[in-house]
Design a protein around this motif. Structure first.
Motif, PDB file in Angstrom:
ATOM      1  N   LYS A   1      23.498  22.744  39.615  1.00 49.04           N
ATOM      2  CA  LYS A   1      22.037  22.695  39.760  1.00 49.04           C
ATOM      3  C   LYS A   1      21.659  22.188  41.160  1.00 49.04           C
ATOM      4  O   LYS A   1      20.816  22.757  41.847  1.00 49.04           O
ATOM      5  N   GLN A   2      22.330  21.124  41.559  1.00 53.23           N
ATOM      6  CA  GLN A   2      22.082  20.518  42.874  1.00 53.23           C
ATOM      7  C   GLN A   2      22.352  21.523  44.001  1.00 53.23           C
ATOM      8  O   GLN A   2      21.680  21.530  45.023  1.00 53.23           O
ATOM      9  N   LEU A   3      23.334  22.407  43.792  1.00 47.96           N
ATOM     10  CA  LEU A   3      23.717  23.378  44.828  1.00 47.96           C
ATOM     11  C   LEU A   3      22.976  24.713  44.673  1.00 47.96           C
ATOM     12  O   LEU A   3      23.304  25.684  45.344  1.00 47.96           O
ATOM     13  N   GLY A   4      22.001  24.750  43.783  1.00 47.46           N
ATOM     14  CA  GLY A   4      21.140  25.919  43.679  1.00 47.46           C
ATOM     15  C   GLY A   4      21.663  27.033  42.804  1.00 47.46           C
ATOM     16  O   GLY A   4      21.145  28.154  42.850  1.00 47.46           O
ATOM     17  N   VAL A   5      22.687  26.760  41.989  1.00 44.79           N
ATOM     18  CA  VAL A   5      23.233  27.776  41.087  1.00 44.79           C
ATOM     19  C   VAL A   5      22.383  27.787  39.813  1.00 44.79           C
ATOM     20  O   VAL A   5      22.315  26.782  39.107  1.00 44.79           O
ATOM     21  N   THR A   6      21.741  28.930  39.555  1.00 41.54           N
ATOM     22  CA  THR A   6      20.774  28.993  38.448  1.00 41.54           C
ATOM     23  C   THR A   6      21.137  30.029  37.397  1.00 41.54           C
ATOM     24  O   THR A   6      20.458  30.146  36.381  1.00 41.54           O
TER      25      THR A   6
ATOM     26  N   GLY B   1      50.383  28.369  34.809  1.00 41.90           N
ATOM     27  CA  GLY B   1      48.934  28.306  34.997  1.00 41.90           C
ATOM     28  C   GLY B   1      48.517  28.570  36.432  1.00 41.90           C
ATOM     29  O   GLY B   1      47.346  28.460  36.762  1.00 41.90           O
ATOM     30  N   LEU B   2      49.511  28.894  37.283  1.00 45.46           N
ATOM     31  CA  LEU B   2      49.298  29.208  38.706  1.00 45.46           C
ATOM     32  C   LEU B   2      48.658  28.040  39.472  1.00 45.46           C
ATOM     33  O   LEU B   2      47.869  28.245  40.390  1.00 45.46           O
ATOM     34  N   GLN B   3      49.041  26.818  39.087  1.00 44.54           N
ATOM     35  CA  GLN B   3      48.558  25.648  39.823  1.00 44.54           C
ATOM     36  C   GLN B   3      49.289  25.559  41.160  1.00 44.54           C
ATOM     37  O   GLN B   3      50.512  25.685  41.214  1.00 44.54           O
ATOM     38  N   GLU B   4      48.516  25.381  42.232  1.00 41.95           N
ATOM     39  CA  GLU B   4      49.109  25.279  43.575  1.00 41.95           C
ATOM     40  C   GLU B   4      49.119  23.846  44.080  1.00 41.95           C
ATOM     41  O   GLU B   4      50.066  23.423  44.727  1.00 41.95           O
ATOM     42  N   VAL B   5      48.045  23.113  43.809  1.00 43.90           N
ATOM     43  CA  VAL B   5      47.952  21.724  44.261  1.00 43.90           C
ATOM     44  C   VAL B   5      48.135  20.826  43.044  1.00 43.90           C
ATOM     45  O   VAL B   5      47.345  20.881  42.095  1.00 43.90           O
ATOM     46  N   TYR B   6      49.177  20.004  43.096  1.00 39.21           N
ATOM     47  CA  TYR B   6      49.526  19.165  41.940  1.00 39.21           C
ATOM     48  C   TYR B   6      48.818  17.813  41.973  1.00 39.21           C
ATOM     49  O   TYR B   6      49.447  16.749  42.035  1.00 39.21           O
ATOM     50  N   HIS B   7      47.506  17.896  41.991  1.00 38.77           N
ATOM     51  CA  HIS B   7      46.604  16.759  41.749  1.00 38.77           C
ATOM     52  C   HIS B   7      45.488  17.390  40.913  1.00 38.77           C
ATOM     53  O   HIS B   7      44.832  18.335  41.390  1.00 38.77           O
ATOM     54  N   LEU B   8      45.324  16.910  39.698  1.00 40.08           N
ATOM     55  CA  LEU B   8      44.354  17.496  38.764  1.00 40.08           C
ATOM     56  C   LEU B   8      43.034  17.837  39.456  1.00 40.08           C
ATOM     57  O   LEU B   8      42.492  17.008  40.196  1.00 40.08           O
ATOM     58  N   HIS B   9      42.560  19.056  39.228  1.00 38.03           N
ATOM     59  CA  HIS B   9      41.260  19.453  39.785  1.00 38.03           C
ATOM     60  C   HIS B   9      40.635  20.522  38.909  1.00 38.03           C
ATOM     61  O   HIS B   9      41.328  21.348  38.341  1.00 38.03           O
ATOM     62  N   MET B  10      39.336  20.485  38.849  1.00 40.36           N
ATOM     63  CA  MET B  10      38.579  21.500  38.120  1.00 40.36           C
ATOM     64  C   MET B  10      37.796  22.337  39.119  1.00 40.36           C
ATOM     65  O   MET B  10      37.024  21.794  39.924  1.00 40.36           O
ATOM     66  N   HIS B  11      38.027  23.652  39.085  1.00 37.34           N
ATOM     67  CA  HIS B  11      37.233  24.573  39.897  1.00 37.34           C
ATOM     68  C   HIS B  11      35.894  24.782  39.202  1.00 37.34           C
ATOM     69  O   HIS B  11      35.854  24.968  37.975  1.00 37.34           O
ATOM     70  N   VAL B  12      34.824  24.788  39.956  1.00 36.27           N
ATOM     71  CA  VAL B  12      33.514  25.140  39.420  1.00 36.27           C
ATOM     72  C   VAL B  12      32.917  26.171  40.383  1.00 36.27           C
ATOM     73  O   VAL B  12      32.742  25.882  41.574  1.00 36.27           O
ATOM     74  N   MET B  13      32.688  27.379  39.847  1.00 33.14           N
ATOM     75  CA  MET B  13      32.301  28.503  40.706  1.00 33.14           C
ATOM     76  C   MET B  13      31.025  29.146  40.201  1.00 33.14           C
ATOM     77  O   MET B  13      30.882  29.393  38.998  1.00 33.14           O
ATOM     78  N   GLY B  14      30.119  29.428  41.128  1.00 33.15           N
ATOM     79  CA  GLY B  14      28.877  30.071  40.754  1.00 33.15           C
ATOM     80  C   GLY B  14      28.255  30.776  41.948  1.00 33.15           C
ATOM     81  O   GLY B  14      28.861  30.872  43.021  1.00 33.15           O
ATOM     82  N   GLY B  15      27.044  31.269  41.742  1.00 32.48           N
ATOM     83  CA  GLY B  15      26.357  32.029  42.779  1.00 32.48           C
ATOM     84  C   GLY B  15      26.407  33.507  42.458  1.00 32.48           C
ATOM     85  O   GLY B  15      27.191  33.942  41.614  1.00 32.48           O
ATOM     86  N   PRO B  16      25.553  34.285  43.140  1.00 28.61           N
ATOM     87  CA  PRO B  16      25.435  35.705  42.826  1.00 28.61           C
ATOM     88  C   PRO B  16      26.739  36.469  43.021  1.00 28.61           C
ATOM     89  O   PRO B  16      27.473  36.227  43.975  1.00 28.61           O
ATOM     90  N   ARG B  17      27.040  37.387  42.089  1.00 26.26           N
ATOM     91  CA  ARG B  17      28.204  38.275  42.232  1.00 26.26           C
ATOM     92  C   ARG B  17      27.806  39.460  43.123  1.00 26.26           C
ATOM     93  O   ARG B  17      26.624  39.728  43.274  1.00 26.26           O
ATOM     94  N   PRO B  18      28.795  40.184  43.710  1.00 19.87           N
ATOM     95  CA  PRO B  18      30.237  40.097  43.475  1.00 19.87           C
ATOM     96  C   PRO B  18      30.882  38.888  44.155  1.00 19.87           C
ATOM     97  O   PRO B  18      30.419  38.423  45.182  1.00 19.87           O
ATOM     98  N   TRP B  19      31.980  38.426  43.518  1.00 19.67           N
ATOM     99  CA  TRP B  19      32.801  37.357  44.075  1.00 19.67           C
ATOM    100  C   TRP B  19      34.082  37.980  44.623  1.00 19.67           C
ATOM    101  O   TRP B  19      34.477  39.075  44.188  1.00 19.67           O
ATOM    102  N   SER B  20      34.759  37.263  45.517  1.00 11.30           N
ATOM    103  CA  SER B  20      35.995  37.808  46.078  1.00 11.30           C
ATOM    104  C   SER B  20      37.141  37.779  45.056  1.00 11.30           C
ATOM    105  O   SER B  20      38.058  38.578  45.114  1.00 11.30           O
ATOM    106  N   LYS B  21      37.078  36.856  44.097  1.00  7.19           N
ATOM    107  CA  LYS B  21      38.084  36.711  43.036  1.00  7.19           C
ATOM    108  C   LYS B  21      37.400  36.113  41.817  1.00  7.19           C
ATOM    109  O   LYS B  21      36.335  35.527  41.936  1.00  7.19           O
ATOM    110  N   GLY B  22      38.060  36.215  40.683  1.00  7.83           N
ATOM    111  CA  GLY B  22      37.586  35.504  39.485  1.00  7.83           C
ATOM    112  C   GLY B  22      36.435  36.176  38.770  1.00  7.83           C
ATOM    113  O   GLY B  22      35.714  35.536  38.032  1.00  7.83           O
TER     114      GLY B  22
END
Ligand code: AMP
Ligand code: ZN
Length: 115
Positions: free
Chosen positions: A76-81, A94-115
């Motif tokens: 919301k703060q970043l304008g994703v509605t 699970g294709l984890q690359e960086v072994y420090h727990l992290h949650m991806h949060v992705m939004g914004g108008p499509r198309p996206w480059s991945k996902g």
């Protein structure tokens, strides 16, 4: 382990590697992914070094709840509605690359480059 000297995300927490921060509190840090898949792509990480989601125990329940609960507020703060995705890659399959727990949060108008 509270910090791993060889871990890139621990170095971001310590300020030894720069990041584009969007949120910081006592427990977590959120910053923009360096290779975004979507117009808005942030990572929410615990400040504590936990390698993967497979390593958490019941003592981390509040931390995990905090990470997930923060996601909609940051979007919301970043304008994703119009919705967003949350993703935690865990371990080799699970294709984890960086072994420090992290949650991806992705939004914004499509198309996206991945996902
Ligand atoms: P994964 O471990 O597969 O969930 O993905 C790790 C994510 O961390 C990838 O999307 C990378 O682009 C991202 N990443 C790696 N290094 C950095 C960094 N220094 N700053 C921001 N994002 C990063
Ligand atoms: Zn770490």
């Amino acid at each position: 382990m509270s910090a791993d000297p060889n871990c890139i995300f621990c170095k971001i927490v310590a300020g030894q590697i720069p990041s584009k921060k969007v949120h910081e509190d006592e427990q977590v840090l959120a910053f923009h992914d360096i290779h975004p898949w979507a117009p808005v792509h942030v990572l929410i990480i615990p400040k504590l070094h936990i390698a993967t989601l497979a390593d958490v125990g019941p003592e981390h329940d509040a931390l995990l709840g905090h990470m997930l609960g923060l996601a909609p507020r940051l979007m919301k703060q970043l304008g994703v509605t119009n919705g967003f995705r949350t993703l935690i890659n865990t371990g080799p399959d699970g294709l984890q690359e960086v072994y420090h727990l992290h949650m991806h949060v992705m939004g914004g108008p499509r198309p996206w480059s991945k996902g």
